[in-house]
Design a protein around this motif. Structure first.
Motif, PDB file in Angstrom:
ATOM      1  N   GLU A 116      -2.997   3.784  -1.164  1.00 50.60           N
ATOM      2  CA  GLU A 116      -3.841   3.845   0.020  1.00 50.60           C
ATOM      3  C   GLU A 116      -5.064   4.686  -0.300  1.00 50.60           C
ATOM      4  OE1 GLU A 116      -4.294   2.365   3.258  1.00 50.60           O
ATOM      5  OE2 GLU A 116      -2.165   2.825   3.460  1.00 50.60           O
ATOM      6  N   ARG A 117      -6.229   4.254   0.181  1.00 51.69           N
ATOM      7  CA  ARG A 117      -7.445   5.037  -0.063  1.00 51.69           C
ATOM      8  C   ARG A 117      -7.301   6.410   0.577  1.00 51.69           C
ATOM      9  NH1 ARG A 117     -13.731   3.481   0.470  1.00 51.69           N
ATOM     10  NH2 ARG A 117     -13.462   3.375   2.697  1.00 51.69           N
ATOM     11  N   TYR A 175      -1.364   1.464  -9.737  1.00 52.40           N
ATOM     12  CA  TYR A 175      -2.245   0.323  -9.478  1.00 52.40           C
ATOM     13  C   TYR A 175      -1.690  -0.816 -10.312  1.00 52.40           C
ATOM     14  CZ  TYR A 175      -5.709   3.127  -7.013  1.00 52.40           C
ATOM     15  OH  TYR A 175      -6.351   3.914  -6.093  1.00 52.40           O
ATOM     16  N   PRO A 204      -6.333  -2.213   2.102  1.00 48.80           N
ATOM     17  CA  PRO A 204      -6.380  -1.732   0.728  1.00 48.80           C
ATOM     18  C   PRO A 204      -7.716  -2.033   0.067  1.00 48.80           C
ATOM     19  CG  PRO A 204      -5.103  -3.756   0.889  1.00 48.80           C
ATOM     20  CD  PRO A 204      -5.500  -3.397   2.275  1.00 48.80           C
ATOM     21  N   THR A 241       1.549   5.394  -0.063  1.00 53.01           N
ATOM     22  CA  THR A 241       1.006   6.706   0.262  1.00 53.01           C
ATOM     23  C   THR A 241       1.709   7.690  -0.681  1.00 53.01           C
ATOM     24  OG1 THR A 241       2.726   7.326   1.820  1.00 53.01           O
ATOM     25  CG2 THR A 241       0.907   6.012   2.690  1.00 53.01           C
ATOM     26  N   ARG A 249       0.860  -1.188   0.000  1.00 51.49           N
ATOM     27  CA  ARG A 249       0.000   0.000   0.000  1.00 51.49           C
ATOM     28  C   ARG A 249       0.890   1.230   0.000  1.00 51.49           C
ATOM     29  NH1 ARG A 249      -3.206  -1.884   5.198  1.00 51.49           N
ATOM     30  NH2 ARG A 249      -4.258   0.124   5.054  1.00 51.49           N
TER      31      ARG A 249
END
Ligand SMILES: [Zn+2]
Length: 401
Positions: free
Chosen positions: A399-400, A374, A136, A7, A5
């Motif tokens: 990361e969302r 992605y 994730p 950032t 993940r």
């Protein structure tokens, strides 16, 4: 499987054995993909790489490629039982658990972006914006609630409309509620009592055109559920951006779709998977033959669409009976291969072309400078052996926010 993940602060250099960018006809090797500020910053040959203190990740023997795109899912339905799914809508905690599990299943299969075709309670918007999900999550494109004509198929997907239609107001309302695209139901469902039975056309080209215009004015694409050649043709002539299902489409209409650049998600699994373990018992031998014939015809149409240059995309209709989230993606890929499409065409449908249908072509679906990271890494060369996609070793995603 490793899940990474990122950032916006992550400075990471990837050293995959091989790289497929989502479009090119061949893999490249010995490249470095540098991720900075939440983007793919540059892709350079290993020979010219100079370390700058960033984290390094070696993926030897693995092929790095864009994360896969499922262009048609329903997070509000579990693929196991329709009634149980709809009853669960009254129970937010159960929905939260169910949607979390489904989103994990997508990641486990390398599907890093999904487009939800709607549900009457708007759970797809909730999943995108408000679900308390740790961990994730794939990128979600949500249609919110789908439009259908009162008294016709589609009541579990959204509110009924009655003429005279106020398309401007309807689109405005959906946009305000957060719809990324507008989903409209143009025909019924493929049933198996009689060959070719798909329910009546709900909206004709004259009704659909102002809807498409109102949506496009707001920058929203239109995703049209349409079966039967008549329904597909009305939708395409009205200018919809993607045709969903499209069973019994004619070659003439496929030609029109190629000309207009209409995307097509043939959702083979949605029909074929009804014959899978257990479920097939609901159908008598005659109906089973109709299902088999319907699938065979759809595979032929996929081949014809490919020959004509239609923008084919992979959409499973996950959530429909027997169509499990994540897992059915493999089924849909295998149907495209069974239709005779070369692996390169299938992989493009699964990545760069799919991203286009989701309206995310500038963000994901290909590996190029400026795109978001992605990415997936698989063992083997998926262009020679698509089963490599099932040997997923790493998933890399943002990361969302
Ligand atoms: Zn659907």
């Amino acid at each position: 499987m490793k899940v990474l993940r990122l950032t916006p602060q992550t400075r990471l250099d990837l050293f995959p054995g091989y790289l497929w960018d989502g479009e090119s006809p061949a893999l490249t090797s010995d490249m470095v993909v540098c991720l900075r500020q939440g983007r793919i910053d540059r892709i350079i040959p290993q020979a010219s790489y100079r370390p700058d203190g960033s984290q390094q990740l070696y993926l030897p023997q693995l092929t790095l490629l864009p994360g896969l795109v499922d262009a048609h899912v329903h997070l509000a339905l579990d693929g196991l039982d329709f009634k149980t799914s709809v009853d669960r809508w009254q129970d937010p905690e159960a929905m939260s658990r169910c949607i979390k599990k489904q989103l994990e299943a997508f990641l486990e299969h390398g599907v890093l972006a999904i487009r939800d075709g709607g549900d009457a309670s708007g759970w797809n918007l909730w999943a995108r914006d408000r679900a308390p999900l740790e961990g994730p999550v794939p990128r979600i494109v949500a249609t919110g609630r789908a439009l259908h004509k009162k008294g016709f198929y589609g009541s579990f997907l959204g509110p009924p409309l009655t003429p005279p239609y106020d398309w401007e107001g309807t689109v405005k309302g959906l946009a305000a509620a957060g719809s990324d695209q507008i989903k409209v139901i143009v025909s019924g469902l493929v049933t198996f009592r009689h060959w070719g039975e798909v329910g009546p056309v709900q909206f004709d080209v004259n009704e659909l055109r102002p809807l498409v215009e109102a949506a496009h004015e707001r920058g929203l694409k239109v995703m049209a559920h349409a079966n039967s050649d008549g329904a597909v043709r009305q939708a395409v002539l009205a200018g919809v951006d993607s045709v969903e299902h499209g069973y019994f489409v004619s070659d003439e209409t496929l030609e029109l779709m190629a000309e207009r650049g209409t995307y097509w998600a043939p959702t083979v699994a949605a029909v074929a998977n009804r014959l899978k373990v257990g479920r097939g018992r609901e159908y008598n031998p005659r109906e089973r033959d109709i299902i088999k014939g319907t699938v065979e015809l759809q595979l032929k149409k996929i081949a014809h669409a490919h020959e004509r240059g239609v923008r084919l995309i992979i959409g499973t209709d996950a959530g429909a009976p027997g169509v499990y989230h994540g897992r059915s993606y493999e089924d849909e890929l295998s149907f495209f291969l069974a239709a005779g499409l070369p692996p390169l065409a299938v992989l493009r449908a699964a990545t760069s072309v799919g991203a286009g249908a989701l309206g995310l072509a500038s963000e994901l679906g290909s590996i190029a400078p400026g795109k978001l990271p992605y990415l997936i890494a698989v063992a083997g060369n998926p262009l020679e052996d698509p089963s490599a996609l099932q040997r997923l070793e790493a998933v890399i995603l943002l990361e969302r926010a």
